[in-house]
Design a protein around this motif. Structure first.
Motif, PDB file in Angstrom:
ATOM      1  N   TYR A   1     -36.717 -15.394  17.344  1.00 62.63           N
ATOM      2  CA  TYR A   1     -36.680 -14.437  18.252  1.00 62.63           C
ATOM      3  C   TYR A   1     -37.794 -15.039  19.375  1.00 62.63           C
ATOM      4  CZ  TYR A   1     -37.463  -9.735  20.410  1.00 62.63           C
ATOM      5  OH  TYR A   1     -37.673  -8.745  21.464  1.00 62.63           O
ATOM      6  N   GLY A   2     -38.788 -15.289  19.034  1.00 63.64           N
ATOM      7  CA  GLY A   2     -39.982 -16.228  19.689  1.00 63.64           C
ATOM      8  C   GLY A   2     -39.560 -17.291  20.503  1.00 63.64           C
ATOM      9  N   LYS A   3     -38.476 -18.112  20.232  1.00 62.20           N
ATOM     10  CA  LYS A   3     -37.938 -19.237  20.923  1.00 62.20           C
ATOM     11  C   LYS A   3     -37.430 -18.735  22.154  1.00 62.20           C
ATOM     12  CE  LYS A   3     -37.290 -22.301  16.686  1.00 62.20           C
ATOM     13  NZ  LYS A   3     -36.405 -22.803  16.009  1.00 62.20           N
ATOM     14  N   PHE A   4     -36.785 -17.549  22.157  1.00 61.32           N
ATOM     15  CA  PHE A   4     -36.219 -16.898  23.374  1.00 61.32           C
ATOM     16  C   PHE A   4     -37.427 -16.621  24.298  1.00 61.32           C
ATOM     17  CE2 PHE A   4     -32.618 -17.079  20.527  1.00 61.32           C
ATOM     18  CZ  PHE A   4     -31.912 -17.059  21.447  1.00 61.32           C
ATOM     19  N   LEU A   5     -38.420 -15.988  23.701  1.00 62.63           N
ATOM     20  CA  LEU A   5     -39.659 -15.658  24.417  1.00 62.63           C
ATOM     21  C   LEU A   5     -40.152 -17.043  25.060  1.00 62.63           C
ATOM     22  CD1 LEU A   5     -41.312 -13.076  22.039  1.00 62.63           C
ATOM     23  CD2 LEU A   5     -39.793 -12.532  24.070  1.00 62.63           C
ATOM     24  N   LYS A   6     -40.247 -17.886  24.443  1.00 62.84           N
ATOM     25  CA  LYS A   6     -41.159 -19.076  24.925  1.00 62.84           C
ATOM     26  C   LYS A   6     -40.173 -19.763  26.118  1.00 62.84           C
ATOM     27  CE  LYS A   6     -41.852 -21.043  20.956  1.00 62.84           C
ATOM     28  NZ  LYS A   6     -42.519 -22.276  20.127  1.00 62.84           N
ATOM     29  N   ARG A   7     -38.745 -19.634  25.827  1.00 64.34           N
ATOM     30  CA  ARG A   7     -38.001 -20.184  27.021  1.00 64.34           C
ATOM     31  C   ARG A   7     -37.787 -19.228  28.402  1.00 64.34           C
ATOM     32  NH1 ARG A   7     -34.062 -24.355  27.040  1.00 64.34           N
ATOM     33  NH2 ARG A   7     -32.570 -23.909  28.509  1.00 64.34           N
ATOM     34  N   TYR A   8     -37.799 -18.193  28.041  1.00 64.92           N
ATOM     35  CA  TYR A   8     -37.506 -17.176  29.101  1.00 64.92           C
ATOM     36  C   TYR A   8     -38.591 -16.464  29.805  1.00 64.92           C
ATOM     37  CZ  TYR A   8     -32.623 -18.321  28.044  1.00 64.92           C
ATOM     38  OH  TYR A   8     -31.521 -19.136  27.928  1.00 64.92           O
ATOM     39  N   LYS A   9     -39.776 -16.344  29.036  1.00 69.99           N
ATOM     40  CA  LYS A   9     -40.888 -15.820  29.390  1.00 69.99           C
ATOM     41  C   LYS A   9     -41.065 -14.457  30.271  1.00 69.99           C
ATOM     42  CE  LYS A   9     -42.971 -20.547  29.977  1.00 69.99           C
ATOM     43  NZ  LYS A   9     -41.850 -21.114  29.319  1.00 69.99           N
ATOM     44  N   PRO A  10     -40.325 -13.522  29.306  1.00 75.89           N
ATOM     45  CA  PRO A  10     -40.253 -12.091  30.094  1.00 75.89           C
ATOM     46  C   PRO A  10     -41.447 -11.686  30.308  1.00 75.89           C
ATOM     47  CG  PRO A  10     -39.735 -12.069  27.689  1.00 75.89           C
ATOM     48  CD  PRO A  10     -39.697 -13.533  27.972  1.00 75.89           C
ATOM     49  N   LYS A  11     -41.633 -10.703  30.912  1.00 75.81           N
ATOM     50  CA  LYS A  11     -43.123  -9.831  31.105  1.00 75.81           C
ATOM     51  C   LYS A  11     -43.274  -9.198  29.876  1.00 75.81           C
ATOM     52  CE  LYS A  11     -42.248  -9.561  36.149  1.00 75.81           C
ATOM     53  NZ  LYS A  11     -40.838 -10.297  35.970  1.00 75.81           N
ATOM     54  N   VAL A  12     -42.338  -8.571  29.342  1.00 75.52           N
ATOM     55  CA  VAL A  12     -42.307  -7.664  28.152  1.00 75.52           C
ATOM     56  C   VAL A  12     -41.401  -7.843  27.050  1.00 75.52           C
ATOM     57  CG1 VAL A  12     -42.519  -5.080  27.588  1.00 75.52           C
ATOM     58  CG2 VAL A  12     -43.403  -6.001  29.766  1.00 75.52           C
ATOM     59  N   PHE A  13     -41.493  -7.492  25.836  1.00 73.05           N
ATOM     60  CA  PHE A  13     -40.311  -7.448  24.872  1.00 73.05           C
ATOM     61  C   PHE A  13     -40.456  -6.283  24.077  1.00 73.05           C
ATOM     62  CE2 PHE A  13     -43.739  -9.930  22.643  1.00 73.05           C
ATOM     63  CZ  PHE A  13     -43.637  -9.512  21.221  1.00 73.05           C
ATOM     64  N   VAL A  14     -39.565  -5.954  23.419  1.00 73.21           N
ATOM     65  CA  VAL A  14     -39.427  -4.882  22.349  1.00 73.21           C
ATOM     66  C   VAL A  14     -38.741  -5.395  21.171  1.00 73.21           C
ATOM     67  CG1 VAL A  14     -38.499  -2.435  21.846  1.00 73.21           C
ATOM     68  CG2 VAL A  14     -39.192  -3.282  24.199  1.00 73.21           C
ATOM     69  N   PHE A  15     -39.515  -5.254  20.075  1.00 77.38           N
ATOM     70  CA  PHE A  15     -39.164  -6.031  18.818  1.00 77.38           C
ATOM     71  C   PHE A  15     -39.165  -4.646  17.841  1.00 77.38           C
ATOM     72  CE2 PHE A  15     -40.005  -7.829  14.548  1.00 77.38           C
ATOM     73  CZ  PHE A  15     -39.392  -8.759  14.516  1.00 77.38           C
TER      74      PHE A  15
END
Length: 412
Positions: free
Chosen positions: A142-156
Protein backbone atom coordinates in the motif's frame (compact mmCIF):
# COMPACT_ATOMS: atom_id res chain seq x y z
CA UNK A 1 -10.83 15.45 -6.77
CA UNK A 2 -9.79 11.94 -7.63
CA UNK A 3 -8.79 8.76 -5.82
CA UNK A 4 -7.27 5.33 -6.24
CA UNK A 5 -8.92 2.41 -4.42
CA UNK A 6 -6.52 -0.38 -3.43
CA UNK A 7 -7.78 -3.83 -2.39
CA UNK A 8 -11.08 -2.49 -3.69
CA UNK A 9 -13.25 -5.59 -3.26
CA UNK A 10 -16.81 -5.01 -4.44
CA UNK A 11 -16.39 -1.25 -3.99
CA UNK A 12 -18.15 -0.42 -0.72
CA UNK A 13 -15.52 2.14 0.31
CA UNK A 14 -15.34 3.53 -3.20
CA UNK A 15 -19.13 3.87 -3.39
CA UNK A 16 -19.11 6.19 -0.38
CA UNK A 17 -16.40 8.41 -1.88
CA UNK A 18 -18.15 8.55 -5.26
CA UNK A 19 -21.35 9.58 -3.49
CA UNK A 20 -19.38 12.36 -1.74
CA UNK A 21 -18.16 13.75 -5.06
CA UNK A 22 -14.77 12.08 -5.57
CA UNK A 23 -13.86 10.56 -8.95
CA UNK A 24 -12.23 7.11 -9.12
CA UNK A 25 -9.11 6.88 -11.25
CA UNK A 26 -8.49 3.20 -10.58
CA UNK A 27 -9.76 0.26 -8.57
CA UNK A 28 -7.18 -2.46 -7.97
CA UNK A 29 -8.60 -5.83 -6.94
CA UNK A 30 -7.41 -9.43 -7.33
CA UNK A 31 -10.81 -11.18 -7.15
CA UNK A 32 -12.31 -11.57 -10.63
CA UNK A 33 -15.93 -11.76 -9.44
CA UNK A 34 -15.52 -8.55 -7.44
CA UNK A 35 -14.06 -6.87 -10.53
CA UNK A 36 -17.19 -7.75 -12.50
CA UNK A 37 -19.23 -6.22 -9.66
CA UNK A 38 -17.11 -3.07 -9.95
CA UNK A 39 -17.63 -2.95 -13.72
CA UNK A 40 -21.37 -3.26 -13.31
CA UNK A 41 -21.38 -0.54 -10.67
CA UNK A 42 -19.29 1.77 -12.87
CA UNK A 43 -21.81 1.07 -15.64
CA UNK A 44 -24.57 2.16 -13.24
CA UNK A 45 -22.81 5.44 -12.39
CA UNK A 46 -22.05 6.19 -16.04
CA UNK A 47 -25.65 5.60 -17.12
CA UNK A 48 -27.00 7.56 -14.12
CA UNK A 49 -24.98 10.62 -15.19
CA UNK A 50 -26.43 10.34 -18.68
CA UNK A 51 -30.00 9.87 -17.51
CA UNK A 52 -30.08 6.41 -19.13
CA UNK A 53 -30.73 4.14 -16.15
CA UNK A 54 -33.44 2.42 -18.16
CA UNK A 55 -30.61 0.40 -19.74
CA UNK A 56 -29.35 -0.64 -16.32
CA UNK A 57 -32.86 -1.56 -15.20
CA UNK A 58 -33.21 -3.68 -18.33
CA UNK A 59 -30.14 -5.59 -17.21
CA UNK A 60 -31.43 -6.12 -13.66
CA UNK A 61 -34.76 -7.26 -15.14
CA UNK A 62 -32.88 -9.82 -17.28
CA UNK A 63 -34.12 -8.23 -20.50
CA UNK A 64 -30.53 -7.80 -21.69
CA UNK A 65 -27.31 -9.66 -20.92
CA UNK A 66 -24.25 -8.39 -19.07
CA UNK A 67 -22.45 -8.14 -22.40
CA UNK A 68 -25.31 -6.02 -23.75
CA UNK A 69 -25.13 -3.75 -20.69
CA UNK A 70 -21.38 -3.31 -21.06
CA UNK A 71 -21.74 -2.51 -24.78
CA UNK A 72 -23.37 0.79 -23.80
CA UNK A 73 -20.37 1.83 -21.70
CA UNK A 74 -17.16 3.40 -23.07
CA UNK A 75 -14.13 1.14 -22.64
CA UNK A 76 -12.40 3.95 -20.73
CA UNK A 77 -14.88 3.46 -17.86
CA UNK A 78 -13.83 -0.16 -17.47
CA UNK A 79 -10.12 0.54 -17.89
CA UNK A 80 -10.15 1.92 -14.36
CA UNK A 81 -10.73 -1.58 -12.96
CA UNK A 82 -7.43 -3.42 -12.66
CA UNK A 83 -7.85 -7.12 -11.93
CA UNK A 84 -4.47 -7.89 -10.39
CA UNK A 85 -3.09 -8.79 -6.99
CA UNK A 86 -1.13 -5.97 -5.37
CA UNK A 87 2.32 -7.43 -4.90
CA UNK A 88 6.00 -6.75 -5.51
CA UNK A 89 5.75 -8.82 -8.70
CA UNK A 90 2.70 -7.03 -10.10
CA UNK A 91 3.11 -3.44 -8.94
CA UNK A 92 5.13 -2.25 -11.94
CA UNK A 93 2.40 -3.36 -14.33
CA UNK A 94 -0.30 -1.81 -12.11
CA UNK A 95 1.64 1.46 -11.91
CA UNK A 96 1.88 1.56 -15.71
CA UNK A 97 -1.89 1.16 -16.07
CA UNK A 98 -2.63 3.82 -13.46
CA UNK A 99 -0.10 6.23 -15.00
CA UNK A 100 -1.88 5.91 -18.33
CA UNK A 101 -5.25 6.54 -16.68
CA UNK A 102 -3.94 9.60 -14.85
CA UNK A 103 -2.44 11.12 -18.00
CA UNK A 104 -0.46 13.64 -15.97
CA UNK A 105 -3.06 14.35 -13.28
CA UNK A 106 -2.13 14.32 -9.61
CA UNK A 107 -3.79 11.93 -7.16
CA UNK A 108 -5.72 13.62 -4.34
CA UNK A 109 -6.48 10.53 -2.29
CA UNK A 110 -5.71 6.83 -1.91
CA UNK A 111 -8.17 4.61 -0.06
CA UNK A 112 -8.39 0.92 0.77
CA UNK A 113 -7.64 -1.75 3.30
CA UNK A 114 -5.59 -4.95 2.84
CA UNK A 115 -7.34 -8.25 3.64
CA UNK A 116 -8.15 -8.26 7.35
CA UNK A 117 -8.50 -11.98 8.10
CA UNK A 118 -4.88 -12.30 9.22
CA UNK A 119 -5.42 -9.60 11.85
CA UNK A 120 -8.94 -10.41 13.05
CA UNK A 121 -9.52 -12.33 16.27
CA UNK A 122 -11.54 -14.99 14.44
CA UNK A 123 -9.09 -15.26 11.56
CA UNK A 124 -6.15 -15.37 13.94
CA UNK A 125 -7.46 -18.54 15.55
CA UNK A 126 -8.16 -20.16 12.20
CA UNK A 127 -4.69 -19.25 10.91
CA UNK A 128 -2.66 -20.10 13.99
CA UNK A 129 -0.81 -22.81 12.04
CA UNK A 130 0.41 -20.26 9.44
CA UNK A 131 3.90 -19.12 10.39
CA UNK A 132 4.32 -16.14 8.06
CA UNK A 133 1.09 -14.81 6.57
CA UNK A 134 2.15 -12.41 3.79
CA UNK A 135 -1.10 -10.48 4.19
CA UNK A 136 0.18 -9.01 7.44
CA UNK A 137 2.76 -7.04 5.45
CA UNK A 138 0.56 -5.79 2.62
CA UNK A 139 0.64 -2.33 4.17
CA UNK A 140 4.14 -2.06 2.67
CA UNK A 141 2.67 -2.61 -0.80
CA UNK A 142 0.00 0.00 0.00
CA UNK A 143 2.85 2.34 0.95
CA UNK A 144 4.52 1.89 -2.42
CA UNK A 145 1.47 3.50 -4.03
CA UNK A 146 1.71 6.37 -1.57
CA UNK A 147 5.37 6.88 -2.42
CA UNK A 148 4.70 6.82 -6.16
CA UNK A 149 1.57 8.99 -6.34
CA UNK A 150 2.07 11.20 -3.26
CA UNK A 151 -1.60 11.87 -2.47
CA UNK A 152 -2.34 14.60 0.02
CA UNK A 153 -4.44 12.22 2.15
CA UNK A 154 -5.02 8.49 2.44
CA UNK A 155 -7.56 6.28 4.22
CA UNK A 156 -6.50 2.82 5.41
CA UNK A 157 -9.21 0.57 6.88
CA UNK A 158 -8.83 -2.61 8.90
CA UNK A 159 -10.18 -4.58 11.86
CA UNK A 160 -9.63 -3.58 15.51
CA UNK A 161 -7.71 -6.84 15.98
CA UNK A 162 -4.84 -5.26 14.05
CA UNK A 163 -3.79 -3.42 17.23
CA UNK A 164 -3.27 -6.66 19.17
CA UNK A 165 -2.19 -9.04 16.40
CA UNK A 166 1.20 -10.59 17.20
CA UNK A 167 1.42 -8.49 20.39
CA UNK A 168 0.83 -5.27 18.45
CA UNK A 169 4.00 -5.40 16.35
CA UNK A 170 2.16 -4.95 13.02
CA UNK A 171 0.21 -1.97 14.33
CA UNK A 172 3.42 -0.31 15.47
CA UNK A 173 5.20 -1.15 12.21
CA UNK A 174 2.36 0.33 10.16
CA UNK A 175 2.45 3.64 12.02
CA UNK A 176 6.24 3.84 11.85
CA UNK A 177 6.26 2.92 8.17
CA UNK A 178 3.76 5.59 7.15
CA UNK A 179 5.67 8.16 9.22
CA UNK A 180 8.92 7.16 7.52
CA UNK A 181 7.51 7.72 4.02
CA UNK A 182 6.26 11.19 4.87
CA UNK A 183 2.81 10.99 6.41
CA UNK A 184 1.31 11.95 9.72
CA UNK A 185 -1.15 9.19 10.60
CA UNK A 186 -3.83 8.83 13.24
CA UNK A 187 -6.38 6.10 13.74
CA UNK A 188 -9.63 5.71 15.62
CA UNK A 189 -11.90 2.77 16.24
CA UNK A 190 -15.19 3.70 14.63
CA UNK A 191 -18.47 1.81 14.66
CA UNK A 192 -20.56 1.69 11.49
CA UNK A 193 -23.65 1.98 13.66
CA UNK A 194 -22.55 5.48 14.65
CA UNK A 195 -22.69 6.46 10.97
CA UNK A 196 -26.29 5.34 10.42
CA UNK A 197 -25.57 1.73 9.42
CA UNK A 198 -27.87 -0.85 11.02
CA UNK A 199 -24.99 -3.06 12.14
CA UNK A 200 -22.63 -3.26 15.10
CA UNK A 201 -19.40 -3.16 13.08
CA UNK A 202 -16.22 -1.75 14.62
CA UNK A 203 -13.31 -0.84 12.36
CA UNK A 204 -9.94 0.86 12.69
CA UNK A 205 -9.87 3.81 10.33
CA UNK A 206 -6.38 5.18 9.75
CA UNK A 207 -6.20 8.58 8.08
CA UNK A 208 -2.83 9.87 6.95
CA UNK A 209 -1.81 13.19 5.45
CA UNK A 210 1.38 14.53 3.93
CA UNK A 211 3.65 16.24 6.46
CA UNK A 212 3.81 19.38 4.31
CA UNK A 213 0.07 20.18 4.55
CA UNK A 214 -2.27 21.39 7.28
CA UNK A 215 -4.81 18.70 8.02
CA UNK A 216 -6.23 16.87 11.01
CA UNK A 217 -8.22 13.75 11.71
CA UNK A 218 -11.87 14.71 11.06
CA UNK A 219 -14.28 15.09 13.93
CA UNK A 220 -17.16 12.89 12.89
CA UNK A 221 -20.67 13.54 14.11
CA UNK A 222 -21.38 10.08 15.51
CA UNK A 223 -24.87 9.16 16.65
CA UNK A 224 -25.91 5.54 16.99
CA UNK A 225 -28.82 4.82 14.71
CA UNK A 226 -32.08 3.95 16.41
CA UNK A 227 -33.18 1.89 13.43
CA UNK A 228 -33.21 -1.89 13.60
CA UNK A 229 -33.07 -4.90 11.31
CA UNK A 230 -36.85 -4.72 11.05
CA UNK A 231 -36.45 -1.32 9.35
CA UNK A 232 -34.21 -2.79 6.65
CA UNK A 233 -36.05 -6.10 6.14
CA UNK A 234 -39.74 -5.12 6.39
CA UNK A 235 -40.36 -4.53 2.66
CA UNK A 236 -38.74 -7.78 1.48
CA UNK A 237 -40.90 -10.82 0.69
CA UNK A 238 -40.91 -13.82 3.05
CA UNK A 239 -38.63 -16.71 2.14
CA UNK A 240 -37.81 -20.23 3.22
CA UNK A 241 -34.42 -21.92 3.08
CA UNK A 242 -33.27 -22.24 -0.53
CA UNK A 243 -35.96 -19.82 -1.69
CA UNK A 244 -36.00 -16.61 -3.66
CA UNK A 245 -35.29 -15.56 -7.22
CA UNK A 246 -32.84 -13.19 -8.88
CA UNK A 247 -35.71 -10.73 -9.43
CA UNK A 248 -38.43 -10.20 -6.78
CA UNK A 249 -41.15 -7.70 -5.88
CA UNK A 250 -41.17 -5.43 -2.85
CA UNK A 251 -44.10 -6.08 -0.50
CA UNK A 252 -44.16 -2.59 1.05
CA UNK A 253 -43.38 0.98 0.00
CA UNK A 254 -40.02 2.43 0.90
CA UNK A 255 -39.46 4.22 4.21
CA UNK A 256 -37.87 7.49 5.26
CA UNK A 257 -34.79 5.63 6.54
CA UNK A 258 -34.30 3.51 3.42
CA UNK A 259 -34.65 6.61 1.25
CA UNK A 260 -32.40 8.85 3.36
CA UNK A 261 -29.69 6.22 3.57
CA UNK A 262 -30.00 5.66 -0.22
CA UNK A 263 -30.55 1.95 0.28
CA UNK A 264 -33.77 2.05 -1.74
CA UNK A 265 -34.95 4.45 -4.42
CA UNK A 266 -38.40 4.69 -5.95
CA UNK A 267 -37.28 3.20 -9.27
CA UNK A 268 -35.25 0.32 -7.79
CA UNK A 269 -35.72 -3.29 -8.82
CA UNK A 270 -35.38 -5.87 -6.06
CA UNK A 271 -32.71 -8.40 -6.98
CA UNK A 272 -30.73 -11.17 -5.30
CA UNK A 273 -33.18 -11.74 -2.44
CA UNK A 274 -32.09 -15.37 -2.41
CA UNK A 275 -31.32 -17.70 0.49
CA UNK A 276 -29.12 -20.76 0.70
CA UNK A 277 -30.61 -24.22 1.25
CA UNK A 278 -30.04 -25.98 4.59
CA UNK A 279 -30.31 -29.58 5.67
CA UNK A 280 -33.02 -30.70 8.08
CA UNK A 281 -30.66 -30.92 11.04
CA UNK A 282 -29.34 -27.38 10.62
CA UNK A 283 -32.88 -26.07 10.29
CA UNK A 284 -33.74 -27.75 13.60
CA UNK A 285 -30.80 -25.98 15.23
CA UNK A 286 -31.84 -22.66 13.65
CA UNK A 287 -35.31 -23.03 15.12
CA UNK A 288 -33.82 -23.77 18.54
CA UNK A 289 -31.56 -20.71 18.25
CA UNK A 290 -34.48 -18.44 17.33
CA UNK A 291 -36.64 -19.81 20.17
CA UNK A 292 -33.89 -19.08 22.66
CA UNK A 293 -33.18 -15.66 21.18
CA UNK A 294 -36.83 -14.68 21.46
CA UNK A 295 -36.62 -15.64 25.14
CA UNK A 296 -33.63 -13.31 25.54
CA UNK A 297 -31.08 -16.14 25.50
CA UNK A 298 -28.23 -17.09 23.15
CA UNK A 299 -27.77 -20.65 21.97
CA UNK A 300 -24.34 -22.05 22.85
CA UNK A 301 -22.88 -24.96 20.90
CA UNK A 302 -22.53 -27.07 24.05
CA UNK A 303 -26.28 -26.65 24.69
CA UNK A 304 -27.30 -28.26 21.41
CA UNK A 305 -28.54 -31.84 21.98
CA UNK A 306 -25.94 -34.47 21.09
CA UNK A 307 -28.24 -35.93 18.43
CA UNK A 308 -28.33 -32.55 16.64
CA UNK A 309 -24.89 -31.07 17.25
CA UNK A 310 -22.67 -31.13 14.15
CA UNK A 311 -19.51 -29.80 15.83
CA UNK A 312 -17.81 -31.93 18.48
CA UNK A 313 -15.85 -28.94 19.81
CA UNK A 314 -17.81 -27.60 22.80
CA UNK A 315 -15.07 -25.36 24.23
CA UNK A 316 -14.30 -22.94 21.35
CA UNK A 317 -16.63 -20.86 19.16
CA UNK A 318 -19.64 -21.57 21.34
CA UNK A 319 -21.67 -18.97 19.47
CA UNK A 320 -21.32 -20.82 16.18
CA UNK A 321 -25.10 -20.52 15.66
CA UNK A 322 -26.21 -16.93 16.01
CA UNK A 323 -29.43 -15.07 15.27
CA UNK A 324 -29.41 -11.70 13.52
CA UNK A 325 -30.99 -9.50 16.17
CA UNK A 326 -32.40 -5.99 16.24
CA UNK A 327 -28.90 -4.60 15.69
CA UNK A 328 -27.13 -7.14 13.48
CA UNK A 329 -23.68 -8.24 14.60
CA UNK A 330 -20.65 -7.81 12.35
CA UNK A 331 -21.09 -9.35 8.93
CA UNK A 332 -17.96 -11.21 7.77
CA UNK A 333 -16.93 -13.08 4.64
CA UNK A 334 -17.45 -16.45 6.36
CA UNK A 335 -21.12 -16.07 5.45
CA UNK A 336 -20.02 -17.32 2.02
CA UNK A 337 -19.33 -20.74 3.58
CA UNK A 338 -22.44 -21.20 5.73
CA UNK A 339 -25.24 -19.17 7.27
CA UNK A 340 -25.01 -20.50 10.82
CA UNK A 341 -23.84 -17.17 12.23
CA UNK A 342 -26.59 -15.22 10.44
CA UNK A 343 -29.91 -16.90 11.22
CA UNK A 344 -33.04 -14.96 10.29
CA UNK A 345 -35.01 -14.02 13.40
CA UNK A 346 -38.29 -15.77 12.62
CA UNK A 347 -39.87 -19.13 13.33
CA UNK A 348 -42.00 -18.72 10.21
CA UNK A 349 -38.99 -18.12 7.96
CA UNK A 350 -36.61 -20.84 9.10
CA UNK A 351 -33.39 -19.95 7.26
CA UNK A 352 -30.26 -17.81 7.22
CA UNK A 353 -30.36 -14.33 5.74
CA UNK A 354 -30.57 -13.71 2.00
CA UNK A 355 -27.95 -12.04 -0.17
CA UNK A 356 -30.02 -8.84 -0.35
CA UNK A 357 -30.57 -8.81 3.41
CA UNK A 358 -26.82 -9.14 3.92
CA UNK A 359 -26.26 -6.28 1.46
CA UNK A 360 -28.74 -4.10 3.35
CA UNK A 361 -27.06 -4.84 6.67
CA UNK A 362 -23.94 -3.44 5.00
CA UNK A 363 -25.99 -0.45 3.70
CA UNK A 364 -25.46 -1.30 0.02
CA UNK A 365 -28.09 0.26 -2.25
CA UNK A 366 -30.62 -2.13 -3.75
CA UNK A 367 -29.32 -1.03 -7.16
CA UNK A 368 -25.96 -2.63 -6.31
CA UNK A 369 -25.67 -5.94 -8.16
CA UNK A 370 -23.10 -8.50 -7.00
CA UNK A 371 -21.63 -10.39 -9.91
CA UNK A 372 -19.93 -13.73 -10.33
CA UNK A 373 -17.27 -14.52 -12.90
CA UNK A 374 -19.97 -15.78 -15.27
CA UNK A 375 -23.44 -14.34 -15.73
CA UNK A 376 -24.89 -17.21 -13.73
CA UNK A 377 -25.70 -15.86 -10.27
CA UNK A 378 -23.22 -17.03 -7.63
CA UNK A 379 -24.57 -16.81 -4.09
CA UNK A 380 -21.14 -17.68 -2.67
CA UNK A 381 -19.34 -14.93 -4.62
CA UNK A 382 -21.96 -12.37 -3.61
CA UNK A 383 -21.81 -13.24 0.11
CA UNK A 384 -18.00 -13.12 0.08
CA UNK A 385 -17.96 -9.68 -1.51
CA UNK A 386 -20.58 -8.31 0.85
CA UNK A 387 -18.90 -9.71 3.96
CA UNK A 388 -15.52 -8.21 3.03
CA UNK A 389 -16.89 -4.75 2.26
CA UNK A 390 -16.83 -1.41 4.02
CA UNK A 391 -20.45 -0.20 4.47
CA UNK A 392 -21.02 2.47 1.78
CA UNK A 393 -23.04 4.66 4.18
CA UNK A 394 -20.16 4.74 6.66
CA UNK A 395 -17.70 5.38 3.83
CA UNK A 396 -19.85 8.25 2.55
CA UNK A 397 -19.91 10.07 5.87
CA UNK A 398 -16.16 9.63 6.29
CA UNK A 399 -15.64 10.85 2.72
CA UNK A 400 -17.75 13.96 3.27
CA UNK A 401 -15.49 15.12 6.09
CA UNK A 402 -12.32 14.33 4.15
CA UNK A 403 -13.72 16.17 1.14
CA UNK A 404 -14.03 19.35 3.22
CA UNK A 405 -10.42 19.03 4.36
CA UNK A 406 -9.02 18.27 0.90
CA UNK A 407 -10.88 21.20 -0.64
CA UNK A 408 -9.38 23.48 1.98
CA UNK A 409 -5.92 22.13 1.13
CA UNK A 410 -6.52 22.75 -2.59
CA UNK A 411 -7.57 26.36 -1.89
CA UNK A 412 -4.25 26.98 -0.18
Amino acid sequence: MNFIDLFAGAGGLSEGFIRAGFTPVAHVEMDSAACYTLRTRMAYHHLAKQGRLDIYHSYLSREISRRDLYSHIPESVFNSIINQAISEENNSAIFAQIDELLDGQEVDLIIGGPPCQAYSNIGRAALKHVKDDHRKKLYVEYGKFLKRYKPKVFVFENVPGLKSSDTGIHYQNIKEYFDKIGYHVEEKQLNARSFGVVQDRKRLIFIGWSKDIQFEYPSFNQNETEHTSEDIFYDLPSLQAGGGTVISEYVENTSEYLTRSEIRRDDDILTQHITRPHNVNDLSIYKLAVQKYQQGLLLKNNEIPDTMRTQKNVTDFLDRFKVVGSIPHTLIAHIAKDGHHYIYNSLDQNRSISVREAARIQSFPDSYYFEGVTEIFSRTAAFKQIGNAVPPLMAYKIACQIEVGVREINKN
